[in-house]
Design an enzyme around this catalytic site. Structure first.
Site, short mmCIF file in Angstrom:
data_model
loop_
_atom_site.label_atom_id
_atom_site.label_comp_id
_atom_site.label_asym_id
_atom_site.label_seq_id
_atom_site.Cartn_x
_atom_site.Cartn_y
_atom_site.Cartn_z
CB CYS A 1 34.07 -0.19 10.57
SG CYS A 1 34.30 -0.60 12.07
CD GLN B 1 38.50 5.20 7.49
OE1 GLN B 1 38.69 4.55 8.53
NE2 GLN B 1 38.17 4.40 6.43
CG ASN C 1 42.45 -3.40 2.03
OD1 ASN C 1 41.44 -3.14 2.74
ND2 ASN C 1 43.41 -3.40 2.49
CG ASP D 1 43.02 -11.67 2.30
OD1 ASP D 1 43.04 -11.51 3.56
OD2 ASP D 1 41.96 -11.88 1.74
C1 LIG Z 1 42.78 -4.12 13.91
C2 LIG Z 1 42.17 -3.67 12.71
C3 LIG Z 1 41.82 -2.24 12.84
C4 LIG Z 1 41.05 -1.79 11.57
N1 LIG Z 1 40.80 -0.45 11.62
C5 LIG Z 1 40.09 0.20 10.53
C6 LIG Z 1 39.86 1.49 10.46
O1 LIG Z 1 39.87 2.15 11.42
N2 LIG Z 1 39.18 2.00 9.30
C7 LIG Z 1 39.00 1.09 8.18
O2 LIG Z 1 38.59 1.51 7.13
N3 LIG Z 1 39.49 -0.16 8.25
C8 LIG Z 1 40.18 -0.70 9.38
N4 LIG Z 1 40.37 -2.08 9.34
C9 LIG Z 1 40.43 -2.64 7.97
C10 LIG Z 1 41.71 -2.62 7.12
O3 LIG Z 1 41.83 -1.17 6.97
C11 LIG Z 1 41.57 -3.36 6.26
O4 LIG Z 1 40.61 -3.01 5.30
C12 LIG Z 1 41.55 -4.80 6.34
O5 LIG Z 1 42.63 -5.19 7.45
C13 LIG Z 1 42.04 -5.66 5.04
O6 LIG Z 1 43.33 -5.40 4.73
P1 LIG Z 1 44.41 -6.51 5.03
O7 LIG Z 1 44.11 -7.91 4.57
O8 LIG Z 1 45.76 -5.96 4.26
O9 LIG Z 1 44.65 -6.43 6.55
C14 LIG Z 1 40.93 -2.38 10.47
C15 LIG Z 1 41.42 -3.92 10.50
C16 LIG Z 1 42.09 -4.36 11.51
C17 LIG Z 1 42.68 -5.73 11.65
#
Ligand SMILES: Cc1cc2nc3c(=O)[nH]c(=O)nc-3n(C[C@H](O)[C@H](O)[C@H](O)COP(=O)(O)O)c2cc1C
Length: 315
Positions: A101, A70, A201, A203
């Site tokens: 982000c 990415q 994607n 939660d």
């Molecule tokens: C600690 C952390 C780091 C993340 N780093 C990235 C990243 O490098 N690139 C990205 O597209 N999303 C990043 N995200 C977002 C996640 O990929 C994801 O979209 C988001 O956490 C929602 O999904 P979830 O509810 O399953 O965690 C990050 C999220 C967290 C909590």
């Protein structure tokens, strides 16, 4: 599920997580059933400017499995130049463009979710990546910048028109960052608006959430982020209904993670600090965990760490 290049039946994709999606964690995720993994976001400009000092940024590490790199940035030219460098050194199976982000540092420089305020620039970036590789290209978007600018459908259609192979949507706005709930109805709307595969994607914390997202949105695959912290085997639970992790399984996966991250590393003294957060996540809710947590900060010897984990699980 959908096919990503030569990888068939992709149904669960671990999310890119900055500071977390390293080689050891990815190896664990693959052992739990992930067919493909993401790197954390990598700066297109950082890759282009990689000097001897940070050359490690553009090298494959111990994880040799199918990898999606990415990229984040704001200059189409940097993407265009970064892609061949990554392709030659890391040999990914696909590229993804970060348009989600929310971090102030990232959006402040015009990258990440800031791109959702400028579809013209976002289009140029997709074009730049598409024109520099034959590999599949995806975009990872949010619902929009804030609740008054929900432009995810425009972005999804743009990505499709520009030849993206699939779209990932985390349906929160940038203003929400990671608060509140993701609005899965946006995933459904994207699915109805485009013909290319859509990855939902946001939660997912259990097999039930996974099934509900698929049913409610019709998405082709599901991306899981925070739900895999301390529980990478959620993937296994989703794939195999009969799999129930017991405490022996939990202990073994922690020890395996320590082996991959610390013992197999060239810098165990550095890695032992990095693994702490995983151990805290793994042991959350376990009896004796809170006193173990305070003890954890003083453990700098990996073999002592292993011994203490063995003890915690035998108490
Ligand atoms: C600690 C952390 C780091 C993340 N780093 C990235 C990243 O490098 N690139 C990205 O597209 N999303 C990043 N995200 C977002 C996640 O990929 C994801 O979209 C988001 O956490 C929602 O999904 P979830 O509810 O399953 O965690 C990050 C999220 C967290 C909590």
């Amino acid at each position: 599920m959908f096919s990503l290049g030569k990888i068939d039946n992709v149904e669960i994709i671990p999310a890119p997580l900055a500071g977390i999606s390293d080689a050891a964690f990815r190896l664990i995720l693959r052992e739990c059933g992930a067919k493909v993994c993401f790197t954390e976001m990598m700066s297109a400009m950082g890759i282009v400017r990689a000097t001897k000092k940070n050359l490690s940024l553009i090298q494959r590490d111990t994880d040799k499995g199918p990898l999606i790199v990415q990229l984040f940035g704001k200059e189409p030219e940097m993407f265009e130049r970064a892609v061949p460098i990554v392709e030659e050194n890391i040999r990914p199976v696909a590229f993804d463009i970060n348009m989600g982000c929310p971090a102030r540092k990232v959006v402040g420089s015009g990258s990440g979710a800031a791109l959702m305020k400028d579809i013209r620039l976002a289009t140029l970036i997709v074009k730049a990546v598409r024109s520099s590789t034959k590999l599949p290209v995806s975009v990872k978007i949010r619902s929009g910048w804030d609740k008054d600018s929900l432009n995810f459908l425009d972005f999804a259609k743009m990505a499709e028109d520009e030849g993206a192979s699939y779209i990932i949507i985390h349906p929160r706005t940038r203003a929400m960052a990671f608060s509140g709930h993701s609005d899965w109805s946006h995933i459904k709307m994207v699915k109805e608006a485009v013909k290319i595969p859509v990855v939902g994607n946001g939660d997912i914390r259990s097999s039930e959430d996974y099934l509900r997202m698929k049913e409610e949105t019709g998405c082709d695959a599901v991306m899981i982020g925070r739900g895999l912290l301390g529980r990478p085997f959620l993937i296994k639970e989703i794939l195999d209904k009969d799999f129930v992790p017991d405490s022996k399984y939990l202990k073994n996966i922690i020890l395996r993670h320590i082996k991959l991250a610390v013992l197999d590393s060239k810098h165990p003294e550095r890695e032992i600090f990095k693994i702490r957060k995983h151990i805290i996540w793994y042991t959350k809710g376990l009896k004796n965990a809170s006193s173990f947590r305070s003890e954890l900060v003083s453990i700098t010897d990996p073999y002592l760490l292993i011994k203490r984990i063995e003890e915690i699980f035998s108490e």
